[in-house]
Design a protein around this motif. Structure first.
Motif, PDB file in Angstrom:
ATOM      1  N   UNK A  47       0.841  -1.202   0.000  1.00 35.95           N
ATOM      2  CA  UNK A  47       0.000   0.000   0.000  1.00 35.95           C
ATOM      3  C   UNK A  47       0.875   1.250   0.000  1.00 35.95           C
ATOM      4  N   UNK A  48       0.520   2.171  -0.879  1.00 34.64           N
ATOM      5  CA  UNK A  48       1.331   3.374  -1.073  1.00 34.64           C
ATOM      6  C   UNK A  48       1.466   4.183   0.205  1.00 34.64           C
ATOM      7  N   UNK A  49       0.431   4.167   1.040  1.00 35.47           N
ATOM      8  CA  UNK A  49       0.460   5.011   2.223  1.00 35.47           C
ATOM      9  C   UNK A  49       1.407   4.493   3.294  1.00 35.47           C
ATOM     10  N   UNK A  50       1.705   3.192   3.278  1.00 34.55           N
ATOM     11  CA  UNK A  50       2.730   2.684   4.201  1.00 34.55           C
ATOM     12  C   UNK A  50       4.093   3.258   3.817  1.00 34.55           C
ATOM     13  N   UNK A  51       4.371   3.299   2.515  1.00 34.44           N
ATOM     14  CA  UNK A  51       5.621   3.902   2.044  1.00 34.44           C
ATOM     15  C   UNK A  51       5.674   5.371   2.446  1.00 34.44           C
ATOM     16  N   UNK A  52       4.541   6.059   2.331  1.00 32.52           N
ATOM     17  CA  UNK A  52       4.477   7.453   2.743  1.00 32.52           C
ATOM     18  C   UNK A  52       4.769   7.600   4.229  1.00 32.52           C
ATOM     19  N   UNK A  53       4.242   6.683   5.044  1.00 29.30           N
ATOM     20  CA  UNK A  53       4.494   6.741   6.478  1.00 29.30           C
ATOM     21  C   UNK A  53       5.966   6.594   6.825  1.00 29.30           C
ATOM     22  N   UNK A  54       6.648   5.676   6.135  1.00 30.03           N
ATOM     23  CA  UNK A  54       8.081   5.497   6.378  1.00 30.03           C
ATOM     24  C   UNK A  54       8.854   6.747   5.976  1.00 30.03           C
ATOM     25  N   UNK A  55       8.488   7.334   4.853  1.00 28.91           N
ATOM     26  CA  UNK A  55       9.175   8.540   4.390  1.00 28.91           C
ATOM     27  C   UNK A  55       8.968   9.689   5.370  1.00 28.91           C
ATOM     28  N   UNK A  56       7.757   9.806   5.928  1.00 31.14           N
ATOM     29  CA  UNK A  56       7.471  10.886   6.870  1.00 31.14           C
ATOM     30  C   UNK A  56       8.319  10.745   8.128  1.00 31.14           C
ATOM     31  N   UNK A  57       8.345   9.544   8.719  1.00 28.71           N
ATOM     32  CA  UNK A  57       9.033   9.366   9.997  1.00 28.71           C
ATOM     33  C   UNK A  57      10.549   9.349   9.813  1.00 28.71           C
ATOM     34  N   UNK A  61      10.890  13.461   9.566  1.00 29.97           N
ATOM     35  CA  UNK A  61      11.019  13.691  11.006  1.00 29.97           C
ATOM     36  C   UNK A  61      12.459  13.489  11.478  1.00 29.97           C
ATOM     37  N   UNK A  62      13.045  12.322  11.154  1.00 34.81           N
ATOM     38  CA  UNK A  62      14.405  12.047  11.618  1.00 34.81           C
ATOM     39  C   UNK A  62      15.465  12.632  10.706  1.00 34.81           C
ATOM     40  N   UNK A  63      15.253  12.581   9.384  1.00 32.51           N
ATOM     41  CA  UNK A  63      16.269  13.064   8.456  1.00 32.51           C
ATOM     42  C   UNK A  63      16.348  14.581   8.420  1.00 32.51           C
TER      43      UNK A  63
END
Length: 503
Positions: A47-57, A61-63
């Protein structure tokens, strides 16, 4: 005849030029198409939104957020709070404490659901905590140092909680999609590296334009995106959950971790990892104050400091690539010997620049510092990667995630000890905001201590990275009850879908 030959030559040359242009265009197209195709594949499978969640955090957020917070905090302590470098070094250790208790956040997200959800509330709480802390720092010019430290620590806690929660989501998807587990880890690393590179590139510019307090205000954006991830997380709700079993789950997990830590094959490498980090004195705040000093140091501007950190993050990425493709199959003890030795020797470059020897050879300060920081970050990554792999080999079956968080906490305690010990050395040597006469001695002491862990390598098993450190009989079966729904894929429901449901 000669005209025909010339025409044929011109035709062949034009064909070669066209083929060369096509090959260049094909190469450029692949540079863009392959990553896009990879993202599409991950989005399609999980699901595309899981990839979006990883990119966000990981990415935002961390990067990006971590880079902006790192540079902004340095200037905040130096220019706004006006603390000494030894004090700033100690305060940096205090703000990292939330990362030391990562196993606690992991246990909470695993065994303590809130309103029937295990992940969504922790994302929302992490984002609210971070946003509140950053707003407090950005709006109060004369904030007391104690309150500022509490706010910085709260912001760090928000990032740490979001990190643990997204790790749990990645672990769940690794169970449901085992063939894509490596791709998910690559997605996390790629997002973090690109985010850090971007964040450090603009950090100095933002500090120069809006000041460190303005940078803290910008950090509410990553925190707000983490809140959005929590609201959009499509997580199955647990029905009829009994909170009576929470205590038992905590007890079972704690017993399993303690049983594993008592094993000689576990505590000996853990002791080495702690000592190797604790003995590598952290005097970064002292070096930062010297970098920006106009009298004794090179007097770097905010923009220069940001670009230096951004280029050094490229060195870290190169270290990870070098380990992946050339060094990952070497035995732990052999690889740690050479990386620790290289880590100690690379610190001598700092001695060269503070003694201003680089200027005698005609090397500008900026060029030399960029080189030194890049080499330093590359050696840190080369030293850190085998320790991460070794840590993963020490995790027993059944409690891998929580025990890995425990091992990372041990490493974070080592980093905290290194930071506080470095602050003590800066204080003893009387290195202040404007006095740097003994900074060369602090660097020399640090470099000598960096090499001392070589005497403790007997604590590390001489095993191949592809073999097991823990024998099967030493594995601990966890008795922690996990809901069956945890193995399901975690998806982030789209805003459009939410609106359709409400209609």
């Amino acid at each position: 005849m000669q005209e025909e030959e010339n025409q044929e030559d011109s035709v062949s040359e034009s064909q070669e030029q066209n083929e060369e242009k096509k090959s260049k265009g094909y190469w450029i197209w692949n540079c863009f198409y392959i990553p896009i195709h990879w993202f599409k594949m991950l989005s399609r499978e999980m699901h595309w939104s899981f990839v979006l969640g990883v990119v966000v955090v990981y990415g935002i957020s961390q990067g990006v957020g971590g880079a902006l917070a790192g540079v902004g905090t340095k200037y905040y302590m130096k220019d706004v709070q006006k603390v000494q470098p030894s004090e700033a070094q100690v305060y940096a250790g205090i703000t990292s404490i939330p990362w030391i208790v990562k196993p606690l956040w992991g246990l909470l997200t695993d065994v303590v659901p809130i309103l029937g959800y295990r992940r969504r509330p922790y994302f929302i709480f992490a984002g609210l905590l971070g946003a509140t802390a950053m707003l407090l720092l950005s709006f109060h010019e004369n904030l007391h140092l104690v309150l500022a430290l509490l706010a910085l620590t709260a912001g760090s806690a928000g990032v740490a909680i979001a990190d643990v929660t997204i790790d749990a989501c990645v672990a769940q998807n690794s169970i449901s999609h085992p063939s894509l587990a490596a791709d998910m880890q690559s997605l996390c690393a790629f997002s973090s590296s690109v985010g850090a590179l971007l964040g450090f590139s603009v950090s100095g510019i933002f500090v120069h334009l809006i000041g460190p307090m303005g940078v803290f205000g910008l950090l509410t954006i990553p925190a707000g995106l983490v809140i959005l991830v929590g609201f959009l997380l499509d997580e199955p709700r647990m029905q009829n959950f009994s909170y009576r079993q929470v205590n038992q789950n905590f007890v079972d997990a704690s017993k399993a971790m303690w049983t594993t830590l008592k094993s000689e094959n576990v505590w000996r490498p853990c002791l080495y990892m702690y000592l190797s980090l604790a003995l590598s004195l952290n005097i970064l705040e002292g070096m930062f104050y010297w970098y920006t000093d106009s009298k004794d140091g090179p007097s770097f501007s905010q923009e220069s400091v940001g670009f230096i950190f951004s280029i050094s993050s490229v060195g870290s990425l190169l270290g990870a690539i070098l380990y992946q493709y050339a060094l990952k199959d070497y035995a732990f003890r052999d690889l740690l010997f050479w990386t620790q030795l290289l880590y100690g020797l690379s610190g001598m470059f700092d001695l060269i620049i503070v003694l201003r020897l680089n200027l005698k050879f005609g090397i500008p300060d900026y060029v030399f510092v960029v080189f030194v920081e890049s080499i330093g970050q590359m050696t840190i990554r080369l030293k850190w990667m085998p320790m991460l792999v070794l840590s993963s080999k020490l995790c027993p079956s059944g409690i891998e995630g929580t025990f890995f968080a425990l091992l990372m906490s041990i490493d974070n305690v080592g980093l905290l000890s290194s930071s506080w010990a470095g602050g003590f050395v800066l204080h003893v040597l009387n290195i202040t905001r404007t006095k740097f006469d003994n900074i060369w001695l602090a660097i020399l002491i640090r470099n000598i201590l960096r090499i001392t862990p070589l005497c403790m390598l007997f604590l590390v098993p001489r095993v191949d990275p592809n073999s097991f450190v823990l024998l099967p009989k030493e594995s601990v079966d966890s008795k922690v009850d996990m809901d069956a729904s945890e193995t399901k894929n975690v998806e982030l429901i789209s805003l459009v879908h939410s609106v359709d449901d409400n209609m």
